[in-house]
Design an enzyme around this catalytic site. Structure first.
Site, PDB file in Angstrom:
ATOM      1  N   VAL A 226      20.709  -8.187  -4.328  1.00  0.00           N
ATOM      2  CA  VAL A 226      20.424  -6.858  -4.885  1.00  0.00           C
ATOM      3  C   VAL A 226      19.768  -5.970  -3.843  1.00  0.00           C
ATOM      4  O   VAL A 226      20.062  -4.779  -3.747  1.00  0.00           O
ATOM      5  CB  VAL A 226      19.504  -6.992  -6.123  1.00  0.00           C
ATOM      6  N   GLU A 227      18.881  -6.553  -3.048  1.00  0.00           N
ATOM      7  CA  GLU A 227      18.106  -5.779  -2.080  1.00  0.00           C
ATOM      8  C   GLU A 227      18.937  -5.330  -0.877  1.00  0.00           C
ATOM      9  O   GLU A 227      18.921  -4.163  -0.500  1.00  0.00           O
ATOM     10  CB  GLU A 227      16.918  -6.610  -1.575  1.00  0.00           C
ATOM     11  N   SER A 228      19.621  -6.271  -0.243  1.00  0.00           N
ATOM     12  CA  SER A 228      20.228  -5.988   1.065  1.00  0.00           C
ATOM     13  C   SER A 228      21.647  -6.511   1.203  1.00  0.00           C
ATOM     14  O   SER A 228      22.192  -6.464   2.300  1.00  0.00           O
ATOM     15  CB  SER A 228      19.369  -6.640   2.154  1.00  0.00           C
TER      16      SER A 228
ATOM     17  N   TYR B 130      17.403  -2.304 -11.594  1.00  0.00           N
ATOM     18  CA  TYR B 130      17.141  -3.344 -10.592  1.00  0.00           C
ATOM     19  C   TYR B 130      17.066  -4.741 -11.221  1.00  0.00           C
ATOM     20  O   TYR B 130      17.742  -5.673 -10.780  1.00  0.00           O
ATOM     21  CB  TYR B 130      15.827  -2.997  -9.891  1.00  0.00           C
TER      22      TYR B 130
END
Length: 524
Positions: free
Chosen positions: A121-123, A227
């Site tokens: 999800v982040e990167s 998120y």
């Protein structure tokens, strides 16, 4: 994600800063005793047996602990992945070198194993990822939070991109957030994205209105509201890939890389030679490295594939007296300075000063200095920071590319305005730090949609297509007329004339009128 957290900036966050610092310092781990635990918390060695899944993805989702209250909360995210079936395929291949290490740290700390999916999800599990908020690495740490959790960032190395170091830091941070939110992991994950104070404020508001205070009922930023469900959706997709038309590349449940602590600085070309590993692969496993060598100060923990590590260790034993860096004898010329000499040789002034035992960094014309240099040409170090910058400048895509060279008076605000792009985009495209001034001559890549691509700005100016607009500006602490003039691309004299200023010092909070020149690029 950590990008909005400014823990140390305001005194009202002092208590929370101390809380996080204590937590960051208190968590200890034993790097040599990795054992995965099943759902009954019975330890077993991590080997692909009948009881332990051969695919690491299955190991994670079969022990997942987090869930949504209903399927509707995940629908939009699952639908997005169904429309982009190749997305997870690419990510799962990219995660292969790192996933075991991430699971190792997550499980050792007792966190839900789904946390190992958070870098998706982040990167997108890309350690060189960089956001407009200056967040970097698999876990997208911003500089201040990275520093709080011991992630060094200097000329040679960025700990936020170091897979092992950043994962340990993220695990500590998430564990502290979980304590702060009394064991509620969804709130802890939301706080990782938007900041703990924002989540606390939302909880306080709900309590005042007599509303539930779980994640699903809080009023949070749109990004944060998506998120947490996105992480849960990824877990569901990996659990049932066929159901949603996904293809998940298996990752073997075994450690494929080993670490070694290097106590002296090594040229990466020498490491590649001794380990029989391509330099690009070396950067991929050690993305925290920014230049052609490991850090010049302190030790560095390097990752290598198992078979290559064996070769490297043997080469170290066989070559105990070979210099790990290449050095040249450089004679100081007129106009030289330590910083200029360091720039010429792709190193740092402090290293030259230390090696040559210089007092007060004083050098004289004719003196000889010992200077470290790379063994190979700069383009051989394919994923160094300078080479990645060149790649960005030389990259191509469907949009129109403009290369802008920074000139005197330029600022992010002024460049963004002139090219009609956002400052956030400039920062992301060029991996800039907002806190650092732009260097004269630095080249920036700017992307513009072809349909809206601006004409040459010099031609627009010569055509006389100009509109002046009044802007009200409030003076901030540290401002002076020169700083404000550079920010808006005007002169100090003009600001004085517009505001009838004398030579009195500007006061914080004082309002100034600025005449901003707007070029009407839609006119033909």
């Amino acid at each position: 994600m950590c990008r909005r957290i400014k823990i140390l900036r305001f005194s009202k966050y002092l208590f929370f800063s101390i809380f996080l610092l204590l937590g960051a310092c208190s968590t200890q781990s034993n790097a040599n005793s990795f054992q995965l635990k099943d759902t009954n918390h019975q330890s077993s060695s991590f080997k692909p047996t009948a009881e332990i899944e051969k695919d690491l993805w299955r190991y994670i989702v079969n022990r997942s602990r987090l869930s949504a209250t209903n399927d509707k909360q995940l629908y939009w995210h699952i639908d997005w992945f169904k429309k982009h079936p190749d997305y997870l395929t690419r990510i799962t291949k990219r995660a292969d070198p790192y996933l075991y290490l991430v699971v190792q740290e997550v499980e050792r700390a007792g966190l839900p194993l789904e946390i190992a999916l958070l870098p998706i999800v982040e990167s997108a599990y890309y350690p060189f990822s960089y956001s407009h908020g200056t967040a970097s690495g698999l876990w997208q740490f911003i500089p201040s939070t990275g520093k709080l959790y011991g992630l060094r960032d200097n000329w040679w190395y960025d700990g936020r991109r170091d897979v092992l170091a950043s994962t340990k830091a993220a695990v500590k941070y998430l564990k502290n957030l979980n304590k702060l939110f009394k064991g509620d992991w969804l709130l802890a994950i939301a706080a990782y994205n938007s900041g703990p104070s924002r989540v606390q404020k939302a909880i306080k508001a709900n309590k005042a209105q007599g509303k539930p205070t779980d994640f699903w009922h809080l009023k949070l930023p749109k990004e944060t509201k998506g998120y947490v469900p996105r992480l849960l959706a990824v877990t569901e997709l990996i659990r049932n890939p066929e159901k949603y038309g996904q293809k998940i590349t298996p990752v073997a449940s075994q450690l494929s890389v080993k670490s070694i602590k290097l106590k002296t600085q090594f040229d990466l070309a020498l490491i590649a030679e001794w380990s029989e590993l391509e330099i690009e692969k070396l950067y991929t496993l050690n993305p925290g490295l920014k230049r052609w060598a490991t850090p010049s100060q302190g030790s560095y923990t390097m990752l290598l594939p198992n078979k290559n590590m064996a070769l490297f260790k043997q080469a170290m034993k066989d070559n105990p007296n070979i210099e790990r860096l290449k050095w040249v004898r450089y004679q100081v010329k007129s106009g030289d300075s330590l910083s200029l000499i360091a720039q010429k040789h792709a190193t740092i002034a402090s290293q030259i000063s230390s090696v040559n035992h210089l007092d007060d960094n004083l050098i004289k014309v004719g003196d000889y200095l010992i200077v470290p240099i790379a063994q190979k040409n700069s383009n051989e170090y394919s994923l160094s920071e300078s080479q990645r910058e060149k790649s960005r400048l030389n990259s191509n895509r469907s949009d129109r590319k403009v290369i802008h060279s920074v000139i005197s008076g330029d600022s992010l605000w002024l460049i963004a305005r002139n090219y009609q792009v956002s400052i956030n985009s400039l920062v992301k495209w060029n991996h800039l730090k907002r806190s650092e001034s732009l260097k004269l001559g630095k080249k920036l890549v700017i992307w513009q949609p072809k349909a809206k691509a601006t004409k040459d700005l010099s031609l627009i100016t010569t055509l006389g297509i100009n509109i002046d607009r009044k802007v009200s500006y409030r003076v901030r602490s540290g401002d002076n007329l020169s700083v404000i003039a550079a920010k808006f691309g005007v002169s100090v004299l003009q600001i004085k004339q517009w505001n009838k200023l004398t030579n009195k010092t500007l006061q914080s909070g004082q309002k100034l009128t600025i005449m901003v020149n707007v070029m009407n690029i839609n006119m033909k």
